[in-house]
Design a protein around this motif. Structure first.
Motif, short mmCIF file in Angstrom:
data_model
loop_
_atom_site.label_atom_id
_atom_site.label_comp_id
_atom_site.label_asym_id
_atom_site.label_seq_id
_atom_site.Cartn_x
_atom_site.Cartn_y
_atom_site.Cartn_z
N PHE A 40 0.83 -1.20 0.00
CA PHE A 40 0.00 0.00 0.00
C PHE A 40 0.87 1.26 0.00
CE2 PHE A 40 -3.55 -2.62 1.95
CZ PHE A 40 -4.26 -2.69 0.75
N VAL A 41 1.97 1.24 0.75
CA VAL A 41 2.88 2.39 0.79
C VAL A 41 3.50 2.59 -0.59
CG1 VAL A 41 5.08 3.21 1.72
CG2 VAL A 41 3.35 2.27 3.25
N MET A 42 3.95 1.52 -1.22
CA MET A 42 4.51 1.65 -2.57
C MET A 42 3.47 2.16 -3.55
SD MET A 42 6.98 -1.70 -2.83
CE MET A 42 6.87 -1.70 -4.59
N TYR A 43 2.26 1.69 -3.42
CA TYR A 43 1.17 2.13 -4.29
C TYR A 43 0.89 3.62 -4.08
CZ TYR A 43 -3.27 1.90 -6.79
OH TYR A 43 -4.29 2.10 -7.68
N ALA A 44 0.90 4.04 -2.81
CA ALA A 44 0.63 5.45 -2.50
C ALA A 44 1.76 6.36 -2.97
CB ALA A 44 0.43 5.61 -0.99
N LEU A 45 2.99 5.84 -3.03
CA LEU A 45 4.13 6.64 -3.46
C LEU A 45 4.26 6.72 -4.98
CD1 LEU A 45 6.82 5.56 -0.86
CD2 LEU A 45 5.53 7.70 -0.94
N GLY A 46 3.33 6.10 -5.67
CA GLY A 46 3.33 6.20 -7.12
C GLY A 46 4.08 5.10 -7.83
N GLU A 47 4.22 3.95 -7.20
CA GLU A 47 4.90 2.82 -7.81
C GLU A 47 3.94 1.66 -8.06
OE1 GLU A 47 8.08 2.50 -8.73
OE2 GLU A 47 8.60 4.52 -8.10
N PRO A 48 2.77 1.92 -8.60
CA PRO A 48 1.83 0.80 -8.78
C PRO A 48 2.21 -0.06 -9.99
CG PRO A 48 0.86 2.81 -9.60
CD PRO A 48 2.20 3.19 -9.02
N ARG A 49 2.66 -1.24 -9.70
CA ARG A 49 2.96 -2.17 -10.78
C ARG A 49 1.76 -3.07 -11.04
NH1 ARG A 49 8.12 -1.81 -8.30
NH2 ARG A 49 9.52 -0.81 -9.75
N LEU A 50 1.08 -3.39 -10.00
CA LEU A 50 -0.16 -4.16 -10.08
C LEU A 50 -1.20 -3.46 -9.23
CD1 LEU A 50 1.06 -7.84 -9.60
CD2 LEU A 50 0.22 -6.83 -11.70
N ALA A 51 -2.44 -3.74 -9.51
CA ALA A 51 -3.51 -3.17 -8.67
C ALA A 51 -3.37 -3.72 -7.25
CB ALA A 51 -4.87 -3.54 -9.25
N TRP A 52 -3.73 -2.92 -6.26
CA TRP A 52 -3.54 -3.31 -4.87
C TRP A 52 -4.28 -4.59 -4.52
CZ3 TRP A 52 -7.62 -3.87 -1.61
CH2 TRP A 52 -8.81 -3.28 -2.00
N TYR A 53 -5.46 -4.82 -5.11
CA TYR A 53 -6.21 -6.02 -4.76
C TYR A 53 -5.55 -7.28 -5.32
CZ TYR A 53 -8.21 -4.50 -9.23
OH TYR A 53 -8.38 -4.05 -10.50
N TRP A 54 -4.84 -7.17 -6.44
CA TRP A 54 -4.09 -8.32 -6.94
C TRP A 54 -2.91 -8.61 -6.03
CZ3 TRP A 54 -6.20 -11.50 -10.12
CH2 TRP A 54 -7.11 -11.06 -11.07
N MET A 55 -2.24 -7.55 -5.62
CA MET A 55 -1.07 -7.73 -4.76
C MET A 55 -1.47 -8.25 -3.38
SD MET A 55 2.10 -7.76 -4.85
CE MET A 55 2.38 -6.98 -6.41
N ALA A 56 -2.56 -7.74 -2.83
CA ALA A 56 -3.02 -8.22 -1.52
C ALA A 56 -3.40 -9.69 -1.58
CB ALA A 56 -4.19 -7.38 -1.03
N SER A 57 -4.09 -10.09 -2.62
CA SER A 57 -4.46 -11.51 -2.72
C SER A 57 -3.24 -12.39 -2.96
CB SER A 57 -5.50 -11.70 -3.82
OG SER A 57 -4.98 -11.34 -5.08
N ALA A 58 -2.26 -11.89 -3.71
CA ALA A 58 -1.03 -12.66 -3.93
C ALA A 58 -0.26 -12.83 -2.63
CB ALA A 58 -0.15 -11.97 -4.97
N VAL A 59 -0.16 -11.74 -1.85
CA VAL A 59 0.54 -11.81 -0.56
C VAL A 59 -0.19 -12.77 0.38
CG1 VAL A 59 1.06 -10.46 1.51
CG2 VAL A 59 1.64 -9.58 -0.75
N LEU A 60 -1.50 -12.72 0.42
CA LEU A 60 -2.27 -13.63 1.26
C LEU A 60 -2.03 -15.08 0.87
CD1 LEU A 60 -4.49 -14.03 3.41
CD2 LEU A 60 -6.14 -13.90 1.57
N THR A 61 -2.09 -15.37 -0.42
CA THR A 61 -1.90 -16.74 -0.89
C THR A 61 -0.49 -17.23 -0.60
OG1 THR A 61 -3.49 -16.34 -2.64
CG2 THR A 61 -2.03 -18.22 -2.92
#
Length: 89
Positions: A40-61
């Motif tokens: 989320f911090v990287m996303y907020a700083l302007g480094e979105p490589r993937l949408a946050w929901y894809w990254m959150a689900s990947a991290v969870l898995t």
């Protein structure tokens, strides 16, 4: 058996008695939360490589799969330690 080995065996017994679901939820939640916050911090700083929901689900898995692997490793060490404890010298 040394005192350290006895304490380690007791810890593994407590983990085993708690069950795999408790192990997965408790042990992986810290890692998952930390990784999601960093994404989320990287996303907020302007480094979105993937949408946050894809990254959150990947991290969870990945977190749950990692802890599942750790469960089997710990139980393997536990079985070895129990076998060594019961073996006569």
């Amino acid at each position: 058996m040394s005192r350290f080995q006895e304490l380690r065996l007791q810890r593994w017994e407590r983990i085993r008695k708690g069950g795999i679901v408790k192990f997965l939820l408790i042990r992986s939640i810290g890692w998952i939360v930390l990784m999601c916050i960093s994404e989320f911090v990287m996303y907020a700083l302007g480094e979105p490589r993937l949408a946050w929901y894809w990254m959150a689900s990947a991290v969870l898995t990945i977190g749950l799969l990692w802890q599942l692997a750790m469960w089997f490793v710990i139980m393997r060490f536990y079985a070895r330690a129990k076998k060594a404890e019961n073996k006569p010298n």
